[in-house]
Motif scaffolding. Structure first.
Motif, short mmCIF file in Angstrom:
data_model
loop_
_atom_site.label_atom_id
_atom_site.label_comp_id
_atom_site.label_asym_id
_atom_site.label_seq_id
_atom_site.Cartn_x
_atom_site.Cartn_y
_atom_site.Cartn_z
N ARG A 112 0.86 -1.18 0.00
CA ARG A 112 0.00 0.00 0.00
C ARG A 112 0.90 1.23 0.00
NH1 ARG A 112 -3.90 0.72 4.36
NH2 ARG A 112 -1.97 0.83 5.52
N PRO A 113 0.58 2.24 -0.81
CA PRO A 113 1.40 3.45 -0.83
C PRO A 113 1.57 4.07 0.56
CG PRO A 113 -0.03 3.43 -2.73
CD PRO A 113 -0.44 2.26 -1.87
N ALA A 114 0.52 4.04 1.39
CA ALA A 114 0.63 4.60 2.74
C ALA A 114 1.67 3.86 3.57
CB ALA A 114 -0.73 4.55 3.43
N ASP A 115 1.78 2.54 3.37
CA ASP A 115 2.78 1.77 4.10
C ASP A 115 4.20 2.10 3.63
OD1 ASP A 115 0.86 0.50 5.67
OD2 ASP A 115 0.68 -1.19 4.29
N LEU A 116 4.35 2.35 2.34
CA LEU A 116 5.66 2.77 1.83
C LEU A 116 6.05 4.11 2.43
CD1 LEU A 116 5.44 1.83 -1.96
CD2 LEU A 116 6.38 0.48 -0.09
N ASP A 117 5.09 5.05 2.48
CA ASP A 117 5.35 6.37 3.07
C ASP A 117 5.74 6.25 4.54
OD1 ASP A 117 4.78 7.67 0.69
OD2 ASP A 117 2.74 8.18 1.28
N SER A 118 4.98 5.46 5.30
CA SER A 118 5.26 5.28 6.73
C SER A 118 6.64 4.68 6.95
CB SER A 118 4.21 4.37 7.37
OG SER A 118 2.96 4.98 7.35
N TRP A 119 6.97 3.69 6.15
CA TRP A 119 8.27 3.04 6.29
C TRP A 119 9.40 4.02 5.97
CZ3 TRP A 119 12.22 1.55 2.88
CH2 TRP A 119 13.16 0.69 3.42
N LEU A 120 9.22 4.79 4.89
CA LEU A 120 10.25 5.78 4.54
C LEU A 120 10.44 6.79 5.66
CD1 LEU A 120 9.59 6.48 0.77
CD2 LEU A 120 11.65 5.50 1.78
N LEU A 121 9.33 7.27 6.24
CA LEU A 121 9.43 8.24 7.34
C LEU A 121 10.13 7.64 8.55
CD1 LEU A 121 5.96 10.01 7.15
CD2 LEU A 121 8.21 10.99 6.62
N SER A 122 9.95 6.34 8.79
CA SER A 122 10.60 5.69 9.92
C SER A 122 12.12 5.59 9.72
CB SER A 122 10.01 4.30 10.16
OG SER A 122 10.48 3.37 9.20
N LYS A 123 12.57 5.72 8.47
CA LYS A 123 13.99 5.63 8.15
C LYS A 123 14.68 6.99 8.12
CE LYS A 123 13.92 1.27 7.79
NZ LYS A 123 14.47 0.52 8.92
N ARG A 124 13.93 8.04 8.37
CA ARG A 124 14.47 9.40 8.31
C ARG A 124 15.55 9.60 9.38
NH1 ARG A 124 11.65 14.94 9.78
NH2 ARG A 124 13.12 16.31 8.75
N VAL A 125 16.64 10.24 8.97
CA VAL A 125 17.75 10.50 9.87
C VAL A 125 18.09 11.98 9.82
CG1 VAL A 125 20.18 9.99 10.35
CG2 VAL A 125 18.69 8.19 9.46
N GLY A 126 18.26 12.60 10.97
CA GLY A 126 18.69 13.99 11.04
C GLY A 126 17.59 14.97 10.70
N GLY A 127 17.95 16.24 10.70
CA GLY A 127 16.99 17.30 10.39
C GLY A 127 16.16 17.65 11.61
N ALA A 128 15.41 18.72 11.47
CA ALA A 128 14.54 19.17 12.55
C ALA A 128 13.31 18.29 12.63
CB ALA A 128 14.12 20.62 12.31
N ALA A 129 12.81 18.11 13.82
CA ALA A 129 11.64 17.24 14.03
C ALA A 129 10.36 17.87 13.57
CB ALA A 129 11.51 16.86 15.49
#
Length: 80
Positions: free
Chosen positions: A63-80
């Protein structure tokens, strides 16, 4: 294949052939993520990749939403 993720209540992906998809094959999901389909299959077997839906014993879709969620969980650095 170029795709755009929709912000509608039921996330979908519009493919270059004009179809709006609520689920993606392994090959389509791999293109969206920029990895090889074999990588997604490996991640599935290791339990480390994005969530997926099993359709029988031999077919999985994403599901595209699951791909988005997974990508966000892999985010490193940057402001919250």
């Amino acid at each position: 294949m170029s795709s755009t993720v929709s912000t509608a209540t039921a996330p979908s992906v519009r493919t270059t052939d004009g179809l709006t998809r609520l689920s993606l094959t392994t090959a389509e999901a791999a293109r969206v993520l920029g990895v090889a389909p074999k990588t997604l299959r490996n991640w599935r077997s290791l339990g480390t990749g994005p969530a997926y839906v099993e359709l029988g014993s031999r077919q999985c879709v994403y599901r595209p939403a699951d791909l988005d969620s997974w990508l966000l969980s892999k985010r490193v650095g940057g402001a919250a």
